[in-house]
Design a protein around this motif. Sequence first.
Motif, PDB file in Angstrom:
ATOM      1  N   UNK A  52      50.046 -42.354  40.044  1.00 27.37           N
ATOM      2  CA  UNK A  52      50.552 -40.984  40.029  1.00 27.37           C
ATOM      3  C   UNK A  52      49.478 -39.921  39.817  1.00 27.37           C
ATOM      4  N   UNK A  53      48.322 -40.292  39.283  1.00 23.22           N
ATOM      5  CA  UNK A  53      47.288 -39.309  38.948  1.00 23.22           C
ATOM      6  C   UNK A  53      46.079 -39.522  39.851  1.00 23.22           C
ATOM      7  N   UNK A  54      45.952 -38.720  40.883  1.00 22.40           N
ATOM      8  CA  UNK A  54      44.917 -38.934  41.884  1.00 22.40           C
ATOM      9  C   UNK A  54      43.527 -38.631  41.336  1.00 22.40           C
ATOM     10  N   UNK A  55      42.563 -39.508  41.665  1.00 21.56           N
ATOM     11  CA  UNK A  55      41.200 -39.265  41.197  1.00 21.56           C
ATOM     12  C   UNK A  55      40.268 -40.453  41.259  1.00 21.56           C
ATOM     13  N   UNK A  56      40.751 -41.631  41.648  1.00 17.81           N
ATOM     14  CA  UNK A  56      39.918 -42.831  41.658  1.00 17.81           C
ATOM     15  C   UNK A  56      39.224 -43.048  42.991  1.00 17.81           C
ATOM     16  N   UNK A  57      38.058 -43.687  42.911  1.00 18.67           N
ATOM     17  CA  UNK A  57      37.340 -44.104  44.109  1.00 18.67           C
ATOM     18  C   UNK A  57      37.656 -45.554  44.469  1.00 18.67           C
ATOM     19  N   UNK A  63      45.498 -42.927  40.733  1.00 22.05           N
ATOM     20  CA  UNK A  63      45.788 -43.055  42.159  1.00 22.05           C
ATOM     21  C   UNK A  63      44.489 -42.876  42.941  1.00 22.05           C
ATOM     22  N   UNK A  64      44.294 -43.694  43.960  1.00 26.71           N
ATOM     23  CA  UNK A  64      43.051 -43.676  44.727  1.00 26.71           C
ATOM     24  C   UNK A  64      43.041 -42.503  45.695  1.00 26.71           C
ATOM     25  N   UNK A  65      41.943 -41.768  45.687  1.00 23.58           N
ATOM     26  CA  UNK A  65      41.735 -40.724  46.683  1.00 23.58           C
ATOM     27  C   UNK A  65      41.378 -41.341  48.031  1.00 23.58           C
ATOM     28  N   UNK A  66      41.779 -40.713  49.140  1.00 22.78           N
ATOM     29  CA  UNK A  66      41.255 -41.142  50.445  1.00 22.78           C
ATOM     30  C   UNK A  66      39.814 -40.648  50.561  1.00 22.78           C
TER      31      UNK A  66
END
Length: 341
Positions: free
Chosen positions: A170-175, A62-65
């Motif tokens: 579901x797994x937040x952490x992407x740029x 999932x993409x981080x803001x």
Amino acid sequence: MRVADFDYFLPEELIAQKPVYPRDISRLMVVDRKKGTIEHRIFKEVVGYLHPGDVLVLNNTRVLPARLFGIKKDSGARIEVVLLKRLSMSRWEALVKPGKRVKPGTTIIFGDGELTAETVTMTESGGRILHFSYQGVFEDILHRLGKMPLPPYIKSELDDQERYQTVYASREGSAAAPTAGLHFTTELLDKISSSGVQICHVLLHVGLGTFRPVKVSEIEEHKMHAEYYEIEEKSANIIQNAVAEGRRVIAVGTTSVRTLETVMQEHGKIIPTSGWTDIFIYPGYEFKVVNGLITNFHLPKSTLLMLVSAFLGKDLTMKAYETAVKEKYRFFSFGDAMLIL
């Protein structure tokens, strides 16, 4: 092998600026690797090309803001920061713009001062290591102050921030988003599953490599930036059984491909594991897991285009891209898709 060999002409008007609604009515180019044929479909018709027993692999990151706007403490100059990789609870690797204004020791203030960052050092790739100070939960602050880190070729803001997330994220952490997955709706995934296709997930947090062009002239000299990946036991077993039984494993996106090809062990087994991968796939690579690929149309001379060329063959890849330009497909993150079988 020359990077210049992976260039192609793309009219600027074909770079998609907005996503389509609903997600699954984007166009789909279907390319047969053995026959060399090219078909033109609508994405929701992908279900007709999937067979019972196939395994469809999705990246559930999932993409981080992760895009923040702040000011320099000493001058008030406006600074843009894109968070790329969390190094500790308070330290991040980030891109900063304009970089020449952010030297070690620089302090950046975000919001009303509830978040500040001190520049610790520069990275070899031109980024910065930032040390953040804050009260409370960092993720909560980031969700209040941050925006989606859209690629620089997208010039307008999104009306709906969730449109830059997959429906299964579901797994937040992407740029950045694993954009091949943006075409799926929940209803389409249900239909695919009901047809006898097994759906499973892997994780790869998309990082710096998405933002960095290939700057060397020879492909072999390029070094990929490491990205975090995970594969859990359930997915490992599903994929391992499919490989052992000769069933197709179809990856959704280049990030899923890189994860799958990373986790295959030397003894031919896939086990639950996690770590950092800097695997670079380009023509000449022998695929160990992946039999099919769903992907978007990628930037000229990019590592993503090189991966597609490794899977499809360079000549057929360039023919497909030439056809896509001629047929006015939409390119890049919010563009149309390609299914390679």
